[in-house]
Design an enzyme around this catalytic site. Structure first.
Site, PDB file in Angstrom:
ATOM      1  N   ASP A 113      52.565  33.913  69.111  1.00 50.71           N
ATOM      2  CA  ASP A 113      51.903  32.964  68.223  1.00 50.71           C
ATOM      3  C   ASP A 113      51.311  31.789  69.017  1.00 50.71           C
ATOM      4  O   ASP A 113      51.976  31.256  69.919  1.00 50.71           O
ATOM      5  CB  ASP A 113      52.977  32.443  67.242  1.00 50.71           C
ATOM      6  CG  ASP A 113      52.399  31.635  66.114  1.00 50.71           C
ATOM      7  OD1 ASP A 113      51.570  32.180  65.365  1.00 50.71           O
ATOM      8  OD2 ASP A 113      52.784  30.458  65.962  1.00 50.71           O
ATOM      9  N   HIS A 138      46.841  37.405  58.398  1.00 52.15           N
ATOM     10  CA  HIS A 138      47.482  36.636  57.333  1.00 52.15           C
ATOM     11  C   HIS A 138      46.977  35.201  57.236  1.00 52.15           C
ATOM     12  O   HIS A 138      47.429  34.455  56.381  1.00 52.15           O
ATOM     13  CB  HIS A 138      48.991  36.645  57.570  1.00 52.15           C
ATOM     14  CG  HIS A 138      49.336  35.986  58.873  1.00 52.15           C
ATOM     15  ND1 HIS A 138      49.032  36.555  60.106  1.00 52.15           N
ATOM     16  CD2 HIS A 138      49.898  34.795  59.149  1.00 52.15           C
ATOM     17  CE1 HIS A 138      49.397  35.737  61.058  1.00 52.15           C
ATOM     18  NE2 HIS A 138      49.936  34.665  60.512  1.00 52.15           N
ATOM     19  N   ASP A 139      46.097  34.807  58.141  1.00 52.72           N
ATOM     20  CA  ASP A 139      45.550  33.445  58.106  1.00 52.72           C
ATOM     21  C   ASP A 139      44.091  33.432  57.663  1.00 52.72           C
ATOM     22  O   ASP A 139      43.463  32.369  57.624  1.00 52.72           O
ATOM     23  CB  ASP A 139      45.607  32.803  59.499  1.00 52.72           C
ATOM     24  CG  ASP A 139      47.031  32.616  60.006  1.00 52.72           C
ATOM     25  OD1 ASP A 139      47.928  32.385  59.179  1.00 52.72           O
ATOM     26  OD2 ASP A 139      47.233  32.715  61.233  1.00 52.72           O
ATOM     27  N   ASP A 174      56.765  39.198  66.311  1.00 50.24           N
ATOM     28  CA  ASP A 174      55.946  38.007  66.434  1.00 50.24           C
ATOM     29  C   ASP A 174      56.796  36.870  67.016  1.00 50.24           C
ATOM     30  O   ASP A 174      57.747  36.414  66.382  1.00 50.24           O
ATOM     31  CB  ASP A 174      55.462  37.633  65.013  1.00 50.24           C
ATOM     32  CG  ASP A 174      54.173  36.861  65.010  1.00 50.24           C
ATOM     33  OD1 ASP A 174      53.986  36.026  65.905  1.00 50.24           O
ATOM     34  OD2 ASP A 174      53.369  37.085  64.092  1.00 50.24           O
ATOM     35  N   GLU A 193      47.933  35.096  70.582  1.00 51.57           N
ATOM     36  CA  GLU A 193      47.016  34.447  69.654  1.00 51.57           C
ATOM     37  C   GLU A 193      46.510  33.172  70.309  1.00 51.57           C
ATOM     38  O   GLU A 193      47.307  32.303  70.677  1.00 51.57           O
ATOM     39  CB  GLU A 193      47.721  34.102  68.340  1.00 51.57           C
ATOM     40  CG  GLU A 193      46.743  33.515  67.324  1.00 51.57           C
ATOM     41  CD  GLU A 193      47.415  32.701  66.233  1.00 51.57           C
ATOM     42  OE1 GLU A 193      46.849  32.609  65.137  1.00 51.57           O
ATOM     43  OE2 GLU A 193      48.499  32.139  66.472  1.00 51.57           O
TER      44      GLU A 193
END
Ligand code: GLC
Ligand code: CA
Length: 551
Positions: A196, A320-321, A96, A246
């Site tokens: 990200d 995870h968000d 990431d 993302e």
């Protein structure tokens, strides 16, 4: 650009996956121990959220050194071992890359603070006086997006936490440094990258107040973002690797460009519009039941748009968000198993590359915390305060957090019915959801009818059937809010996918052309398929396949 249409990616949030040394925090050794579990599931890639050196203010998304491992997760040697052990099992590791910002503990930022102008130019510093931020933009975690540094008489931009300073991509040196990071990990044998919030990297030329919103319209899919991504991909030679960006508050048009193989930017994109259909007036912190019509419309627009534009979707419900999807759009009480399977089928059978977030394959639910002391996430803690300031009662604020907190996706992976869900022998950094005694991997490995077995079938089917991986898609039952229905076609192969999004029985008129189609997957043993209509049970999913004509 390579093709990832028949691949499946599994996302691990290392902090909550498996703790190997009893300190209550998941680690690389723990992931190595569980590689067999992942191989058995059948996945191709393992994306790890950041494990780099970090003060952990945003659980690793505040990176202090991109080329070293945070000791809390393990060592570089263990990372190398993970890559090698993954490789042995046909699992490629994806890392990431948090390139929109660094931690303020990063050496570059420390040099900037110490007054080195060269490094100030790595970030977005603006002159100004202490009581007047350069713009009225808001941080995505609440509060202003600017922080004043008295010693420099300057403000710096942070679209996220105050310890996450935005990098200045206009500076070619910054771009060079970040390419070096990619090359470092590529050299180590990593097989792909997740970038990200990468559509935020290009900021506008002029910084001005946003009179309509929080500033995002000025920097989302910004002026040079496509240029920067092309340059990064070209100069690091990652065009044959799997790369996913993302994209925050993005547009379909931009996502087509990011992921069209001819543009040579990225393999695919995450977009989030479909996960905002339960935000009242677009506000994450105002609760509303999911608007199913809006959800269907978004799927249709994005699936059709990406297909026509030659783009490629990353398919996902969880990360995870995000709160857990079975709690959000399913029914975790009465139809837990049925709804978890239907939600899985509904996206795995669309056009794109599916992502499974740890525990999703078990139907893990939201945390159901009822006290603020149980929360860990910086965003949740900030918003709890903001909600109280807005006049909400503690109870109201906790109800909102229980539905919306990112911690819902960060509770320990539920391995077994042993203490702490088998995640740690010590004190877990965050509490496990209480239902681990019922919902856990050990139980589901044994059971043929489990949610996990259903995910395995979906993965296998994708690898067996071209119609799933590369077939075209078309939607029908478009005006019916209760059913998500689509058809996939590839040469002679055809499939119909029907999903009942509700807890009520509902019927679909069967098209005469479906005569001779057969059910090859579903979440109820018997389905009511009659000549002219199909009755779908609560949260039923059915995959019908056209059978080859008799010669
Ligand atoms: C992304 C990450 C999230 C993080 C943010 C800032 O949205 O997924 O966890 O807080 O970027 O890096
Ligand atoms: Ca540990």
């Amino acid at each position: 650009m390579a093709d990832f249409s028949n691949k499946v990616v599994y996302q691990v949030y290392p902090k909550s996956f498996k703790d190997s040394n009893g300190d209550g925090i998941g680690d690389l050794r723990g992931i190595i121990e569980k590689l067999d579990y992942l191989q058995e599931l059948g996945i191709d890639y393992l994306w790890l959220t950041p494990v780099f050196l970090s003060p952990q203010n945003d659980n690793g998304y505040d990176v202090a050194d991109y080329c070293s491992i945070d000791p809390v997760f393990g060592s570089m040697q263990e990372m190398e071992e993970l890559i090698a052990q993954g490789e042995k099992r046909g699992i490629g590791i994806m890392l990431d890359m948090v390139f929109n910002h660094t931690s303020t503990a990063h050496e570059w930022f420390r040099k900037a603070l110490a007054g080195e102008e060269e490094y100030q130019d790595y970030y977005i510093f603006k002159e100004g006086n202490p009581d007047q931020p350069p713009t009225n933009w808001e941080s995505k975690f609440g509060g202003p997006a600017w922080e004043y540094v008295p010693s420099l008489h300057k403000w710096y931009l942070h679209l996220f936490d105050v310890t996450q300073a935005d990098l200045n991509w206009e500076n070619p040196k910054v771009r060079q440094e970040l390419k070096k990071v990619i090359l470092f990990w590529k050299e180590k044998g990593v097989r792909g990258f997740r970038f990200d919030v990468v559509n935020l990297i290009s900021k506008p030329e002029v910084y001005e107040d946003d009179l309509e919103g929080d500033g995002r319209r000025f920097y989302s899919d910004g002026p040079h973002v496509h240029e920067y991504l092309k340059e990064l991909t070209r100069d690091t030679g990652i065009d044959e690797m799997v790369t996913v960006g993302e994209m925050s508050s993005t547009s379909l048009k931009d996502c087509i460009r990011y992921s069209d193989p001819e543009e040579k930017e990225l393999s695919m994109c995450f977009s989030f519009h479909h996960l905002k259909v339960d935000y009242k007036d677009g506000d994450k912190w105002s609760l509303m039941k999911p608007d199913r019509m809006a959800l269907k419309k978004l799927f249709e627009d994005w699936q059709m748009g990406m297909q026509e534009g030659n783009g490629w979707n990353a398919l996902f419900w969880c990360n995870h968000d995000q709160p857990r999807i079975v709690s959000r759009m399913g029914d975790e009480k009465q139809y837990w198993k049925e709804s978890a399977k239907m939600l899985a089928a509904s996206i795995h059978l669309m056009r794109g590359t599916p992502y499974i977030y740890q525990g999703e394959e078990l139907g893990m639910t939201n945390a159901h915390y009822c006290h603020i002391s149980q929360y860990r996430d910086v965003e949740s803690l900030n918003y709890y305060r903001i909600l109280l300031e807005q006049g909400k009662t503690e109870k109201e604020a906790l109800t909102i957090l229980a539905a919306r907190s990112r911690d819902n996706g960060r509770t320990p992976m539920q391995w077994s019915d042993r203490i702490n869900a088998g995640f740690t022998e010590g004190m877990p950094w965050i509490e496990a959801a209480e239902n681990y005694r019922k919902i856990n991997a050990e139980a589901q490995m044994q059971e043929e009818d489990s949610i996990r077995s259903f995910y395995k079938k979906l993965i296998t089917l994708r690898k067996e059937k071209n119609v799933i991986s590369i077939g075209t898609i078309a939607f029908f039952e478009k005006e019916n809010p209760d059913i998500l229905a689509f058809k996939r076609i590839y040469k002679d192969e055809e499939m119909i996918v029907l999903n009942n999004l509700t807890s009520e029985e509902t019927t679909v008129l069967a098209d005469p052309s479906w005569q001779g189609y057969q059910k090859i997957l579903g979440n109820y043993e018997c389905s009511r398929i009659e000549n002219n209509r199909i009755t779908l049970k609560p949260f039923e999913t059915i995959l019908l396949e056209k059978q080859e004509d008799e010669p």
